[in-house]
Design an enzyme around this catalytic site. Sequence first.
Site, PDB file in Angstrom:
ATOM      1  N   PHE A  11      20.182  12.706  54.167  1.00 28.65           N
ATOM      2  CA  PHE A  11      20.261  13.054  52.750  1.00 28.65           C
ATOM      3  C   PHE A  11      20.316  14.564  52.532  1.00 28.65           C
ATOM      4  O   PHE A  11      21.349  15.130  52.148  1.00 28.65           O
ATOM      5  CB  PHE A  11      19.076  12.409  52.038  1.00 28.65           C
ATOM      6  CG  PHE A  11      18.806  12.904  50.651  1.00 28.65           C
ATOM      7  CD1 PHE A  11      19.836  13.052  49.737  1.00 28.65           C
ATOM      8  CD2 PHE A  11      17.514  13.201  50.250  1.00 28.65           C
ATOM      9  CE1 PHE A  11      19.595  13.500  48.442  1.00 28.65           C
ATOM     10  CE2 PHE A  11      17.252  13.637  48.964  1.00 28.65           C
ATOM     11  CZ  PHE A  11      18.293  13.797  48.064  1.00 28.65           C
ATOM     12  N   ILE A  12      19.233  15.261  52.787  1.00 30.87           N
ATOM     13  CA  ILE A  12      19.213  16.711  52.577  1.00 30.87           C
ATOM     14  C   ILE A  12      20.131  17.401  53.579  1.00 30.87           C
ATOM     15  O   ILE A  12      20.888  18.314  53.240  1.00 30.87           O
ATOM     16  CB  ILE A  12      17.778  17.263  52.701  1.00 30.87           C
ATOM     17  CG1 ILE A  12      16.854  16.641  51.646  1.00 30.87           C
ATOM     18  CG2 ILE A  12      17.776  18.794  52.561  1.00 30.87           C
ATOM     19  CD1 ILE A  12      15.389  17.015  51.820  1.00 30.87           C
ATOM     20  N   ASP A  31      21.568  14.049  65.172  1.00 25.54           N
ATOM     21  CA  ASP A  31      21.033  12.969  64.328  1.00 25.54           C
ATOM     22  C   ASP A  31      21.184  11.657  65.097  1.00 25.54           C
ATOM     23  O   ASP A  31      22.235  11.411  65.706  1.00 25.54           O
ATOM     24  CB  ASP A  31      21.816  12.906  63.009  1.00 25.54           C
ATOM     25  CG  ASP A  31      21.054  12.190  61.902  1.00 25.54           C
ATOM     26  OD1 ASP A  31      20.680  11.005  62.110  1.00 25.54           O
ATOM     27  OD2 ASP A  31      20.837  12.802  60.848  1.00 25.54           O
ATOM     28  N   THR A  35      18.971   6.417  59.871  1.00 25.56           N
ATOM     29  CA  THR A  35      18.980   6.436  58.405  1.00 25.56           C
ATOM     30  C   THR A  35      20.128   7.277  57.867  1.00 25.56           C
ATOM     31  O   THR A  35      20.608   7.031  56.771  1.00 25.56           O
ATOM     32  CB  THR A  35      17.648   6.986  57.849  1.00 25.56           C
ATOM     33  OG1 THR A  35      17.409   8.294  58.372  1.00 25.56           O
ATOM     34  CG2 THR A  35      16.485   6.081  58.224  1.00 25.56           C
ATOM     35  N   ALA A  72      15.185  16.376  60.896  1.00 28.53           N
ATOM     36  CA  ALA A  72      15.051  15.033  61.461  1.00 28.53           C
ATOM     37  C   ALA A  72      13.588  14.605  61.437  1.00 28.53           C
ATOM     38  O   ALA A  72      12.701  15.368  61.838  1.00 28.53           O
ATOM     39  CB  ALA A  72      15.578  15.010  62.893  1.00 28.53           C
ATOM     40  N   ALA A  73      13.336  13.376  60.965  1.00 26.31           N
ATOM     41  CA  ALA A  73      11.951  12.920  60.865  1.00 26.31           C
ATOM     42  C   ALA A  73      11.896  11.431  60.595  1.00 26.31           C
ATOM     43  O   ALA A  73      12.873  10.827  60.140  1.00 26.31           O
ATOM     44  CB  ALA A  73      11.221  13.667  59.735  1.00 26.31           C
ATOM     45  N   TYR A 139       2.052   9.915  58.056  1.00 27.45           N
ATOM     46  CA  TYR A 139       3.239  10.751  57.843  1.00 27.45           C
ATOM     47  C   TYR A 139       2.830  12.169  57.448  1.00 27.45           C
ATOM     48  O   TYR A 139       3.304  13.154  58.034  1.00 27.45           O
ATOM     49  CB  TYR A 139       4.129  10.148  56.767  1.00 27.45           C
ATOM     50  CG  TYR A 139       5.217  11.088  56.302  1.00 27.45           C
ATOM     51  CD1 TYR A 139       6.320  11.344  57.109  1.00 27.45           C
ATOM     52  CD2 TYR A 139       5.138  11.736  55.068  1.00 27.45           C
ATOM     53  CE1 TYR A 139       7.314  12.225  56.703  1.00 27.45           C
ATOM     54  CE2 TYR A 139       6.124  12.611  54.656  1.00 27.45           C
ATOM     55  CZ  TYR A 139       7.203  12.848  55.476  1.00 27.45           C
ATOM     56  OH  TYR A 139       8.178  13.728  55.068  1.00 27.45           O
ATOM     57  N   ASN A 168       9.496  16.604  45.386  1.00 29.67           N
ATOM     58  CA  ASN A 168      10.287  15.371  45.473  1.00 29.67           C
ATOM     59  C   ASN A 168      11.775  15.716  45.355  1.00 29.67           C
ATOM     60  O   ASN A 168      12.258  16.017  44.260  1.00 29.67           O
ATOM     61  CB  ASN A 168       9.887  14.394  44.367  1.00 29.67           C
ATOM     62  CG  ASN A 168       8.561  13.731  44.644  1.00 29.67           C
ATOM     63  OD1 ASN A 168       7.561  14.396  44.909  1.00 29.67           O
ATOM     64  ND2 ASN A 168       8.530  12.408  44.598  1.00 29.67           N
TER      65      ASN A 168
END
Length: 310
Positions: A11-12, A31, A35, A72-73, A139, A168
């Site tokens: 996403f980001i 990556d 996801t 990455a997470a 997390y 957020n």
Amino acid sequence: MRILVTGGAGFIGSHLVEILLAAHHAVTVVDNCTTGSAQNVAPPAHLFVRDIRASLDSVFAESRPEVVIHLAAQVSVPQSVSDPTEDSSVNVTGYVNLLQTAARFGVRKVILVSSAAVYGQPASLPLREDTPLSPLSPYGLSKMAGELYTRLLCPQYGMFYTILRPANVYGPRQTSGGEGAVISSFLERFTSGIDPVIHGDGQQTRDFVYVEDMAQAIVAALERGDGCTLNVGTGNAVTILDVWKTLARLVGWHRDPQFGPARTADIKHSVMDSQAAMRVLGWRPTVPLSEGLERTVKWWQQVRKQLPRC
């Protein structure tokens, strides 16, 4: 500049890669695409489909990055609760592996994108960088550990660093399973013709920062903010119910909001003080929430072709 972005298909990360390419940087993406999606990676960025826990020597040998941006997470709070071993394996072990590899290949700087989850239940608001850290989930704990490893290892390895703590983040390409993804979760259900459930009374507040603004903060940290830990938010607290109402209006949803039980360990209010980022990075948010939500809904309309009318 040669830049390696972990999580650059997500996403980001994918928005960041586009901005970096537009500024004529040479970009490499790592990556595992669990996801993220290879389709999100704009050419000519070079994508290596690789887990950050695996050997990254060949990636670094080929790309020779000057700066590493770490996105990455494992980002699901519920998943971190159900499987803290996997969460720490990705967010701690994988990140330390990345730091060690970066050091071996002479990386100049590491930019770590952390999380507001490191703060936990705030004793006071707005959140400032010196607010005590007390994460409520594995997390949040693993992201805090990443910060501590950054501060310890980067100076030992002769690398500069900047740590960013986003509020957020929302916008196009966000999935509903990640951290703080209430907007994409609402839109996914609106799109499917299902009432989104607001957990609690909807009066809980959050600070929403548009994804392109977040990406610009990361870009600013390429040359600034060495040794700093900085919040990245708007400083505006918005209720979840107000977000629901705005999205419902934008998609033409006419049913009343549906409420469910509050989620365990959810904090009631959160808003960030980002004055330090504005001062140190020369950055400030430019996309107001109303405009960002409109852009996000338009993206969903393009992806899903047509949102249901109720």
